[in-house]
Each structure stands twice: as C-alpha cells, then as structure tokens.
Write an enzyme that holds these catalytic residues in place. Structure first.
Site, PDB file in Angstrom:
ATOM      1  N   SER A 196      -6.071  -0.540 -15.075  1.00 47.64           N
ATOM      2  CA  SER A 196      -6.437  -1.694 -15.872  1.00 47.64           C
ATOM      3  C   SER A 196      -6.621  -2.921 -15.002  1.00 47.64           C
ATOM      4  O   SER A 196      -6.216  -2.945 -13.845  1.00 47.64           O
ATOM      5  CB  SER A 196      -5.363  -1.953 -16.932  1.00 47.64           C
ATOM      6  OG  SER A 196      -5.102  -0.781 -17.676  1.00 47.64           O
TER       7      SER A 196
ATOM      8  N   HIS B 106     -12.431 -16.483 -14.986  1.00 48.01           N
ATOM      9  CA  HIS B 106     -13.429 -17.314 -14.310  1.00 48.01           C
ATOM     10  C   HIS B 106     -13.478 -18.654 -15.041  1.00 48.01           C
ATOM     11  O   HIS B 106     -13.346 -18.703 -16.265  1.00 48.01           O
ATOM     12  CB  HIS B 106     -14.813 -16.662 -14.337  1.00 48.01           C
ATOM     13  CG  HIS B 106     -14.856 -15.309 -13.721  1.00 48.01           C
ATOM     14  ND1 HIS B 106     -14.988 -15.097 -12.367  1.00 48.01           N
ATOM     15  CD2 HIS B 106     -14.765 -14.077 -14.278  1.00 48.01           C
ATOM     16  CE1 HIS B 106     -14.983 -13.800 -12.114  1.00 48.01           C
ATOM     17  NE2 HIS B 106     -14.851 -13.158 -13.258  1.00 48.01           N
TER      18      HIS B 106
ATOM     19  N   CYS C 252      -5.857   0.538 -20.383  1.00 45.59           N
ATOM     20  CA  CYS C 252      -5.891   1.920 -20.843  1.00 45.59           C
ATOM     21  C   CYS C 252      -4.471   2.298 -21.242  1.00 45.59           C
ATOM     22  O   CYS C 252      -3.513   1.876 -20.613  1.00 45.59           O
ATOM     23  CB  CYS C 252      -6.377   2.860 -19.754  1.00 45.59           C
ATOM     24  SG  CYS C 252      -8.075   2.570 -19.236  1.00 45.59           S
TER      25      CYS C 252
END
Length: 274
Positions: free
Chosen positions: A119, A124, A147
């Site tokens: 994972s 950003h 996951c």
C-alpha cells in the site's frame, strides 16, 4: 455486504481488494497586492512543506497501523511539495478487529489500529493565485491506497482535523475482488452507504455536504463546504476593519464566487449573481 466479527467471512488466501481514498482540501484567501499574494504563497509553502506533510502522513500511517518501508519527499521551486510513503501491513490484534469494520469516524493519532499490505500514501500541494483578482488558493491532494481488510477511510477523521479546509472533496472506491473459501467472488468486504458516516458529527455540522454515489460500482463521492463565512478569515495581512464597506462587499463577492466555482466544479458568469 455486512461484515462482523461474530460471523466472519472465510477468505481463500489474502484479501485482494484495493481500497483508495482521495482527499482534496482547499484553502482560499484574498490578498490585496501582488506582494501580499507572493507573501501568502510563501506562507502556505512553508506551512505545508515536505517535512510538515511527512509528519501528517506518518500520523496517518500510525492510525492505520502500518509499517513504513520508504519515504520520498520533495519541496519544489517556486512552490509546492510532495511526499510518498510506501507501507506494509502490521498484524491486527484480536481486540482491535471489531473497530476495523465499523462504519464510523476513524481515530485521531493517539489511537493506532489497522491492517495494510502493498500500500501507499501520497500527498501533493498546489498553491496558486489569480493574476488580477487577488484571489489565492491552496489545494492539498492526498491519496491513501490499501490492500487488505481495513478501509483507508479510517484516516479521514484525522485528515479533516489536520487541514480544517474551506472546501473538501473526497472520493472512495473499492477495486478488484477476493474470494471466500467456496471460490465465490467478493467485490467489497464492508458496509458503506456514504463517506459522511466516517466524518464526526461536530465536523458535519460546520459544512454543507453533497453525496454522489454509484453503489453498484463501489464508488463514493462527498464534497463539503463551510457554512459560516467571516470575511476576516479570508483576508491575508489585514482585517475587514481596514476596508471601506464597498470594498468589503466586492471582496466578499469575489471570494464566494471562487468558492462556488471550486465546490461545483465549473465557472460562473457574473450574470449568475445578479
């Protein structure tokens, strides 16, 4: 499909579902002069630099109980930053499993629980300003992809508290499938009807919220906008007492128009406000 601890679903092998939360927050302000706009961008750039974002994502990792494998972070010139964290699973303690399947707000960073594998968590930042109108905006884009058993929605409560945004847009989707021991495919392993169920009541009362959900595709979308508007909270470097009434009205109009366009995702002509 409801999953509970007393009636567990028996899986064949590892839980192969991928769950992704995309969290976008917007901060909006008005800066009177070009110098003020540059000062706002510099302020935001420092406030949410790569080190600060790494701290936030590290707390997210702790909340969902993962181990950090690698951190890549970068500040950009002239502005902006990004951080990517690769994580792997932690074992789930038996007494914590019940909390993982509840459709409720997740914990703040003092409480650690979850389960992840293969994972990642990324952020950003995007500071910008209008070239002529004095409007400045800051957007942070965070993705938490997991996951396994736990939903990344467990981190949503902390993210909302970390940014205290004017506008938020959240997307959650589940992809892939896993199998039970009979070989039957499972395309989702927990109950959900709205992302709002993972946001605390004291936060929900502050925002107007809209849901757009496609249940059959396991796609959930919620966007939020602050109900209360106080001009002082949107002025950078001065207060409304420093403005003439006519100027206050003009700036208020600009800010609300900007917020409308961001919230609804389209441009509005001035005639819309007459």
């Amino acid at each position: 499909m409801k999953v509970n601890i007393d009636n567990k679903i028996k899986l064949h092998g590892f839980n192969n579902l991928t769950k992704t939360l995309s969290f976008n927050m917007y901060d909006i302000c008005y800066a009177k002069s070009a110098e003020d706009r540059e000062a706002y961008i510099s302020y935001i750039d420092e406030q949410y630099n790569a080190d600060r974002l790494t701290e936030i994502l590290t707390n997210v990792t702790e909340i969902i109980g993962a181990n950090i494998l690698n951190i890549a972070k970068q500040d950009y010139d002239p502005q902006g930053a990004s951080v990517t964290i690769l994580v792997c699973e932690n074992p789930i303690e038996e007494e914590r499993k019940e909390a993982l399947v509840k459709e409720t707000p997740g914990p703040l960073p003092e409480i650690v629980l979850a389960h992840l594998d293969k994972s990642h968590i990324t952020v950003h930042t995007y500071p910008e300003y209008h070239p002529d109108e004095g409007i400045c905006t800051f957007r942070a884009d965070i993705d938490v992809s997991t996951c396994g058993m736990i939903s990344p929605l467990r981190a949503l409560n902390y993210l909302v508290h970390s940014f205290e945004a004017d506008i938020m847009t959240m997307d959650y989707r589940v992809r892939g499938f896993t199998r039970d021991i009979t070989g039957r495919k499972l395309f989702i392993d927990h109950k959900i009807n709205s992302i709002q169920n993972y946001i605390p009541s004291n936060i929900k009362t502050k925002y107007n919220m809209i849901d757009v959900n496609v249940y059959q595709e396991n796609i959930f979308h919620t966007k939020c906008r602050l109900k209360q508007f106080d001009l002082d909270n949107y002025l950078f470097g001065y207060t409304k007492k420093d403005l003439y009434p006519k100027e206050r009205k003009k700036i208020t109009h600009k800010l609300k128009k900007e917020m409308d366009e961001i919230f609804y995702g389209k441009n509005f002509d001035e005639v819309y406000y007459k």
